[in-house]
Motif scaffolding. Structure first.
Motif, PDB file in Angstrom:
ATOM      1  N   ARG A 217       0.818  -1.223   0.000  1.00 39.76           N
ATOM      2  CA  ARG A 217       0.000   0.000   0.000  1.00 39.76           C
ATOM      3  C   ARG A 217       0.851   1.272   0.000  1.00 39.76           C
ATOM      4  NH1 ARG A 217      -3.477   2.546   4.523  1.00 39.76           N
ATOM      5  NH2 ARG A 217      -5.151   3.608   3.396  1.00 39.76           N
ATOM      6  N   LEU A 218       1.853   1.334   0.848  1.00 44.08           N
ATOM      7  CA  LEU A 218       2.680   2.533   0.928  1.00 44.08           C
ATOM      8  C   LEU A 218       3.478   2.747  -0.357  1.00 44.08           C
ATOM      9  CD1 LEU A 218       4.117   2.400   4.567  1.00 44.08           C
ATOM     10  CD2 LEU A 218       2.366   3.937   3.678  1.00 44.08           C
ATOM     11  N   LEU A 219       4.124   1.690  -0.839  1.00 41.59           N
ATOM     12  CA  LEU A 219       4.931   1.824  -2.046  1.00 41.59           C
ATOM     13  C   LEU A 219       4.074   2.133  -3.255  1.00 41.59           C
ATOM     14  CD1 LEU A 219       7.528  -1.081  -1.644  1.00 41.59           C
ATOM     15  CD2 LEU A 219       7.667   1.284  -0.855  1.00 41.59           C
ATOM     16  N   VAL A 399       5.364   3.138  10.697  1.00 37.23           N
ATOM     17  CA  VAL A 399       6.137   2.489  11.760  1.00 37.23           C
ATOM     18  C   VAL A 399       6.242   0.985  11.497  1.00 37.23           C
ATOM     19  CG1 VAL A 399       6.097   1.846  14.195  1.00 37.23           C
ATOM     20  CG2 VAL A 399       5.693   4.221  13.526  1.00 37.23           C
ATOM     21  N   ALA A 400       5.134   0.369  11.051  1.00 37.07           N
ATOM     22  CA  ALA A 400       5.157  -1.063  10.736  1.00 37.07           C
ATOM     23  C   ALA A 400       6.130  -1.356   9.604  1.00 37.07           C
ATOM     24  CB  ALA A 400       3.754  -1.534  10.369  1.00 37.07           C
ATOM     25  N   ALA A 403       9.614  -1.160  10.915  1.00 33.92           N
ATOM     26  CA  ALA A 403       9.907  -2.279  11.810  1.00 33.92           C
ATOM     27  C   ALA A 403       9.977  -3.607  11.071  1.00 33.92           C
ATOM     28  CB  ALA A 403       8.835  -2.353  12.900  1.00 33.92           C
ATOM     29  N   GLY A 404       9.624  -3.595   9.780  1.00 33.45           N
ATOM     30  CA  GLY A 404       9.650  -4.824   8.992  1.00 33.45           C
ATOM     31  C   GLY A 404       8.475  -5.727   9.230  1.00 33.45           C
ATOM     32  N   THR A 405       7.373  -5.159   9.796  1.00 23.98           N
ATOM     33  CA  THR A 405       6.195  -5.982  10.084  1.00 23.98           C
ATOM     34  C   THR A 405       5.025  -5.655   9.171  1.00 23.98           C
ATOM     35  OG1 THR A 405       5.474  -4.386  11.768  1.00 23.98           O
ATOM     36  CG2 THR A 405       6.837  -6.232  12.495  1.00 23.98           C
TER      37      THR A 405
END
Length: 417
Positions: A217-219, A399-400, A403-405
């Motif tokens: 979603r972010l990318l 933040v996720a 954090a790699g989550t």
């Protein structure tokens, strides 16, 4: 020099990238000067460069994932050395012409696409994850300094001395880059692919990169934003010279200083970017950047003050550097090693598409609706995309990701396609 956590391997990559940017910038300045001395149609040069980015961005990402990225970069640099030396020698012999210039530019720009995809994919294996922002900032700062501030005057000066000099010096920078990259120890294959490369189709591998990007979603949001905002920004820059002379009352020196202002902002943003992003958070870096983008178009559309426009371009330069750091670092964190080349190349393809469309639209919109029309259109688009994507970059999602989550799209080869 490069800061805690960035060792000699990164230093060599940074030096190679900066030298390449300096040489490429000089050739970019010298090519239209050479063409203009022999033809009244310099647009063909720009079209050749744009075509390379659109045609080879996606296959370039496949190469960056199939092969050892360091060795691929070395080979690309030496191919570009041979092409530029051939051009320089032909110029010295009086045998060069515009067709040869176009052919060499095409080779150089195609190589740049693959080189950039490979270097961005290689970076996360060179530096600790916690230092990606600093590393991306240093790489962006080196490019801004070399290409945005030094290459222009140096390339123009060398061209006055001899038409071949900028191209031969560019060949020298690529040769030094090849040596520096070759000195980076280690193996840098993407890995993770169970199917032998010969059995995979290029189309299927490109599709896997697209699917992964769409599944993040972010990318996905940032890639679409960059494509849209590049379209409006390139449209705005295409007629900036007319705005500068007709509305702001600037001469050629003043017009050039507008770009210098943007480059200075970009350099500042690159130098302090990792610390500033850590202080204000990546979420607000992206959100404030959207407002800066809208503010730039508003200033260009409504203001007749050269000082205000210059400051707006300076602020945009800072924003552009910060956005680049956040986007590259997020993509490198979220993308598995075996897909980094293709996902990076996909974003380059989207960005280049926005640039090419914007270059065509800028003049058309200004000619049809008036000089300030591209800027008002850019303002409306920037406000609309800010409102549409504001909540995408909420703090918990970012933040996720850091954090790699963050949830990931499963990686599949997609068959033979």
């Amino acid at each position: 020099m490069t800061g805690k956590g960035l060792d000699a391997r990164f230093g060599r990559l940074w030096a190679a990238s900066t030298l390449s940017a300096l040489g490429s910038g000089m050739a970019t300045v010298a090519a239209p000067l050479y063409a203009a001395a022999r033809s009244d149609d310099p647009l063909v040069v720009a079209a050749a460069a744009g075509a390379a980015w659109l045609l080879f961005a996606l296959p370039g990402g496949v190469l960056a994932d199939r092969l050892d990225r360091r060795r691929l970069m070395v080979v690309i640099d030496w191919v570009r050395v041979v092409a530029l030396v051939s051009l320089g020698a032909a110029m010295l012999a009086g045998q060069a012409g515009i067709p040869l210039l176009y052919a060499v530019l095409f080779v150089v720009n195609t190589g740049e696409i693959v080189f950039r995809s490979a270097s961005q994919a290689m970076l996360p294996t060179l530096v600790p994850t916690s230092r990606l922002e600093r590393a991306n900032g240093w790489l962006g700062g080196g490019t801004t300094l070399a290409q945005g501030m030094l290459a222009g005057p140096l390339g123009g000066f060398l061209f006055v001395l001899a038409e071949s000099l900028p191209f031969l010096v560019n060949a020298g920078t690529y040769a030094l880059s090849a040596v520096l990259v070759a000195l980076i120890a280690g193996s840098y294959r993407g890995g993770g692919e169970a199917v032998p490369s010969a059995a995979r189709s290029v189309r299927a591998e490109i599709g896997a990169g697209f699917r992964f990007l769409l599944g993040q979603r972010l990318l996905r949001a940032m890639a679409v934003l960059i494509g849209l905002l590049n379209l409006t920004l390139t449209a705005a820059m295409a007629v900036l010279v007319l705005l500068a002379t007709q509305r702001l009352g600037l001469d050629s020196v003043g017009y050039g200083l507008l770009f210098t202002s943007m480059s200075v902002g970009g350099l500042l943003g690159a130098v302090v970017g990792d610390r500033l992003i850590a202080r204000v958070t990546p979420t607000w870096t992206v959100r404030v950047g959207l407002l800066v983008e809208a503010g730039l178009h508003l200033a260009l559309a409504a203001s007749t003050s050269a000082w205000l426009v210059g400051f707006a371009l300076f602020a945009f330069g800072v924003h552009g550097a910060l956005w680049g750091i956040v986007f590259h670092s997020l993509r490198q964190r979220l993308t598995p090693s075996e897909l980094r080349g293709r996902v990076g190349a996909t974003t380059l393809f989207i960005a280049a598409g926005g640039n090419c469309a914007g270059a065509l639209l800028g003049g058309v919109v200004a000619g049809t609706f008036g000089l300030t029309a591209p800027y008002w259109a850019g303002f409306v688009v920037a406000v609309a995309v800010s409102a549409a994507t504001w909540r995408v970059f909420d703090r918990s999602a970012v933040v996720a990701a850091y954090a790699g989550t963050a949830p990931r799209q499963p990686v599949t080869s997609g068959g033979d396609g």
